[in-house]
Design a protein around this motif. Structure first.
Motif, PDB file in Angstrom:
ATOM      1  N   PRO A 131      46.497  34.233  36.152  1.00 32.44           N
ATOM      2  CA  PRO A 131      47.336  34.624  34.981  1.00 32.44           C
ATOM      3  C   PRO A 131      47.286  35.957  34.171  1.00 32.44           C
ATOM      4  O   PRO A 131      46.058  36.484  34.644  1.00 32.44           O
ATOM      5  CB  PRO A 131      46.697  33.292  33.887  1.00 32.44           C
ATOM      6  CG  PRO A 131      45.489  33.281  34.215  1.00 32.44           C
ATOM      7  CD  PRO A 131      45.343  33.644  35.652  1.00 32.44           C
ATOM      8  N   GLY A 132      47.759  36.038  33.182  1.00 35.30           N
ATOM      9  CA  GLY A 132      47.286  37.257  32.180  1.00 35.30           C
ATOM     10  C   GLY A 132      48.038  38.684  32.686  1.00 35.30           C
ATOM     11  O   GLY A 132      48.885  38.482  33.329  1.00 35.30           O
ATOM     12  N   HIS A 133      47.443  39.584  32.773  1.00 40.50           N
ATOM     13  CA  HIS A 133      47.835  41.043  32.823  1.00 40.50           C
ATOM     14  C   HIS A 133      46.895  41.895  33.680  1.00 40.50           C
ATOM     15  O   HIS A 133      45.518  41.638  33.906  1.00 40.50           O
ATOM     16  CB  HIS A 133      47.979  41.715  31.537  1.00 40.50           C
ATOM     17  CG  HIS A 133      48.790  40.876  30.575  1.00 40.50           C
ATOM     18  ND1 HIS A 133      48.190  40.093  29.625  1.00 40.50           N
ATOM     19  CD2 HIS A 133      50.192  40.692  30.565  1.00 40.50           C
ATOM     20  CE1 HIS A 133      49.099  39.462  29.012  1.00 40.50           C
ATOM     21  NE2 HIS A 133      50.365  39.711  29.403  1.00 40.50           N
ATOM     22  N   SER A 134      47.330  42.983  34.299  1.00 34.71           N
ATOM     23  CA  SER A 134      46.598  43.711  35.129  1.00 34.71           C
ATOM     24  C   SER A 134      46.325  44.902  34.224  1.00 34.71           C
ATOM     25  O   SER A 134      45.342  46.019  34.588  1.00 34.71           O
ATOM     26  CB  SER A 134      47.322  44.257  36.361  1.00 34.71           C
ATOM     27  OG  SER A 134      48.478  44.869  35.775  1.00 34.71           O
ATOM     28  N   GLU A 135      47.046  45.242  33.005  1.00 36.29           N
ATOM     29  CA  GLU A 135      46.677  46.214  31.997  1.00 36.29           C
ATOM     30  C   GLU A 135      46.559  45.679  30.733  1.00 36.29           C
ATOM     31  O   GLU A 135      47.169  44.799  30.500  1.00 36.29           O
ATOM     32  CB  GLU A 135      47.939  47.278  32.210  1.00 36.29           C
ATOM     33  CG  GLU A 135      47.994  48.033  33.542  1.00 36.29           C
ATOM     34  CD  GLU A 135      47.026  49.055  33.718  1.00 36.29           C
ATOM     35  OE1 GLU A 135      46.212  49.385  32.824  1.00 36.29           O
ATOM     36  OE2 GLU A 135      46.996  49.346  35.085  1.00 36.29           O
ATOM     37  N   PRO A 136      45.724  46.364  29.691  1.00 36.08           N
ATOM     38  CA  PRO A 136      45.609  45.913  28.524  1.00 36.08           C
ATOM     39  C   PRO A 136      46.670  45.908  27.728  1.00 36.08           C
ATOM     40  O   PRO A 136      48.120  46.946  27.954  1.00 36.08           O
ATOM     41  CB  PRO A 136      44.685  46.875  27.896  1.00 36.08           C
ATOM     42  CG  PRO A 136      43.954  47.616  28.982  1.00 36.08           C
ATOM     43  CD  PRO A 136      45.068  47.727  30.200  1.00 36.08           C
ATOM     44  N   GLN A 137      46.966  44.771  26.729  1.00 36.64           N
ATOM     45  CA  GLN A 137      48.267  44.881  26.046  1.00 36.64           C
ATOM     46  C   GLN A 137      48.090  45.006  24.660  1.00 36.64           C
ATOM     47  O   GLN A 137      47.045  44.675  24.220  1.00 36.64           O
ATOM     48  CB  GLN A 137      48.776  43.317  26.198  1.00 36.64           C
ATOM     49  CG  GLN A 137      48.888  42.638  27.591  1.00 36.64           C
ATOM     50  CD  GLN A 137      50.037  43.472  28.462  1.00 36.64           C
ATOM     51  OE1 GLN A 137      51.423  43.198  27.923  1.00 36.64           O
ATOM     52  NE2 GLN A 137      49.799  44.159  29.438  1.00 36.64           N
ATOM     53  N   GLU A 138      48.867  45.657  23.973  1.00 31.07           N
ATOM     54  CA  GLU A 138      48.819  46.200  22.643  1.00 31.07           C
ATOM     55  C   GLU A 138      48.891  45.010  21.731  1.00 31.07           C
ATOM     56  O   GLU A 138      49.584  44.023  22.184  1.00 31.07           O
ATOM     57  CB  GLU A 138      49.557  47.321  22.364  1.00 31.07           C
ATOM     58  CG  GLU A 138      49.458  48.562  23.107  1.00 31.07           C
ATOM     59  CD  GLU A 138      50.469  49.873  22.472  1.00 31.07           C
ATOM     60  OE1 GLU A 138      51.290  49.561  21.533  1.00 31.07           O
ATOM     61  OE2 GLU A 138      50.461  50.778  23.082  1.00 31.07           O
ATOM     62  N   GLY A 139      48.197  45.109  20.647  1.00 35.07           N
ATOM     63  CA  GLY A 139      48.492  44.061  19.681  1.00 35.07           C
ATOM     64  C   GLY A 139      47.889  42.711  19.787  1.00 35.07           C
ATOM     65  O   GLY A 139      48.207  41.626  18.996  1.00 35.07           O
ATOM     66  N   ARG A 140      46.791  42.485  20.687  1.00 41.90           N
ATOM     67  CA  ARG A 140      46.170  41.290  21.169  1.00 41.90           C
ATOM     68  C   ARG A 140      44.797  41.475  20.635  1.00 41.90           C
ATOM     69  O   ARG A 140      44.063  42.326  20.995  1.00 41.90           O
ATOM     70  CB  ARG A 140      46.087  41.083  22.614  1.00 41.90           C
ATOM     71  CG  ARG A 140      47.696  40.876  23.214  1.00 41.90           C
ATOM     72  CD  ARG A 140      47.379  40.626  24.663  1.00 41.90           C
ATOM     73  NE  ARG A 140      46.874  39.502  24.803  1.00 41.90           N
ATOM     74  CZ  ARG A 140      47.346  38.260  25.023  1.00 41.90           C
ATOM     75  NH1 ARG A 140      48.851  38.142  25.081  1.00 41.90           N
ATOM     76  NH2 ARG A 140      46.743  37.122  25.451  1.00 41.90           N
ATOM     77  N   ALA A 141      44.413  40.216  19.761  1.00 42.23           N
ATOM     78  CA  ALA A 141      42.818  40.235  19.450  1.00 42.23           C
ATOM     79  C   ALA A 141      42.007  40.273  20.660  1.00 42.23           C
ATOM     80  O   ALA A 141      40.869  40.757  20.740  1.00 42.23           O
ATOM     81  CB  ALA A 141      42.642  39.052  18.625  1.00 42.23           C
ATOM     82  N   PHE A 142      42.593  39.498  21.337  1.00 40.25           N
ATOM     83  CA  PHE A 142      41.649  39.267  23.019  1.00 40.25           C
ATOM     84  C   PHE A 142      42.646  39.691  23.983  1.00 40.25           C
ATOM     85  O   PHE A 142      43.928  39.130  24.134  1.00 40.25           O
ATOM     86  CB  PHE A 142      40.978  38.165  23.141  1.00 40.25           C
ATOM     87  CG  PHE A 142      39.852  37.603  21.907  1.00 40.25           C
ATOM     88  CD1 PHE A 142      38.836  38.386  22.156  1.00 40.25           C
ATOM     89  CD2 PHE A 142      40.309  36.980  20.914  1.00 40.25           C
ATOM     90  CE1 PHE A 142      37.761  38.050  21.182  1.00 40.25           C
ATOM     91  CE2 PHE A 142      39.435  36.928  20.002  1.00 40.25           C
ATOM     92  CZ  PHE A 142      38.042  37.562  20.109  1.00 40.25           C
TER      93      PHE A 142
END
Length: 313
Positions: A131-142
């Protein structure tokens, strides 16, 4: 004659970033002893049971990232768990981050193993549905960077013989995908063991995130019923470094019924006497694959409904 396996799901509370593997293993051993004291011969631990859930952070230093992975199993840190299992005569499922070097290439997997009552590894699985992402996502606490820190498993969904039956494994997000259970169901699986670390708020939509516990159980109960198998789901839960993860570990019968469920957000052992023959009635009637399942017609159904088929590779 029925095949009974007294089984435990050993839920873990949070593992802080400062806790060592020795700390985590000590907790696992304590729960293993409790499970054995209740007459269990198999205990199912959680996903990434040796460390905090590190994909929640952006980790740019490769040495720091590597520190969360196991390069051998058992290792010096985990050997006490294997030794205790052999001493007690109890088997276990364990999830951990795995790092291997293949042809000079560093590869990372979210992995689980099945160990028998002698302390011998009899099965291995690598998480397929990341699940999730391969790159950091803006605006996420975690963050949820499993796609960055792991690659999809390359072992398929194997089953193995142990504990008097056919045993299978899955990890966390795998539980949401019907293919996970069906591939093992087609191999006659009697019990699917899976650990999970599921944070609340992972979709970013309150309407959906509020249903996290419901969806957790829904997917495991459906997988159990539709494939006539036991499902043992074990959480790592609670407030871990500010990220709150869901609990409600369960043992689900082939009927789809929950027969045991945790009620805390801490280390907790739940147990059930699992009859591996309980799925036979479903395999012989409603879900008799041989006489009812019709894969030869599935393509025709798709064609007639006008669905777009994927391009041939």
């Amino acid at each position: 004659m029925s095949r009974y396996v007294m089984t435990a799901s050993a839920q873990m509370g949070p593992i802080s970033k400062s806790e060592t593997r020795a700390d985590a293993v000590k907790r696992l051993v304590e729960m293993m002893r409790e499970a054995k004291g209740r007459g269990c011969e198999l205990v199912v631990f959680t996903e990434l049971a040796l460390t905090t859930f590190f994909p929640r952070w952006v980790i740019e230093d490769e040495a720091e990232l590597d520190s969360y992975y196991e390069t051998e199993m058992p290792s010096a840190a985990t050997l006490p768990l294997f030794e205790e299992a052999s001493k007690l005569g109890i088997g276990f499922y364990l999830g951990y981050a795995e790092l291997v070097i293949e042809n000079g290439v560093k590869r990372r997997y979210n992995t689980s193993i099945l160990v028998d009552q002698t302390g011998t590894i009899i099965g291995k699985y690598r998480k397929v549905h990341l699940p999730g992402h391969s790159e950091p996502q803006e605006g996420r606490a975690f963050q949820h960077l499993e796609k960055a820190y792991f690659e999809p498993g390359d072992l398929g969904f194997p089953v193995c013989r142990g504990f008097g039956g056919v045993m299978g494994m899955a990890i966390c997000n795998d539980r949401r995908w019907p293919e996970t259970y069906r591939v093992m169901g087609l191999q006659g699986v009697d019990m699917v063991m899976l650990g999970y670390n599921t944070p609340f708020g992972h979709t970013g939509k309150h309407e959906t995130d509020a249903l996290t516990n419901f969806h957790n159980h829904l997917s495991m109960q459906a997988g159990a019923y539709q494939n006539a198998t036991w499902v043992v789901g074990t959480a790592k839960c609670g407030d871990e470094e500010g990220s709150v993860m869901g609990g409600q570990s369960v043992i689900v019968a082939p009927s789809g019924e929950i027969v045991a469920q945790s009620y805390t957000m801490e280390d907790e052992v739940i147990t059930a006497k699992c009859d591996l023959d309980a799925g036979n009635i479903y395999r012989e009637t409603v879900f008799n694959f041989e006489i009812h399942r019709r894969p030869e017609h599935y393509g025709l159904i798709v064609e007639r409904t006008g669905a777009v088929l994927p391009a041939a590779e």
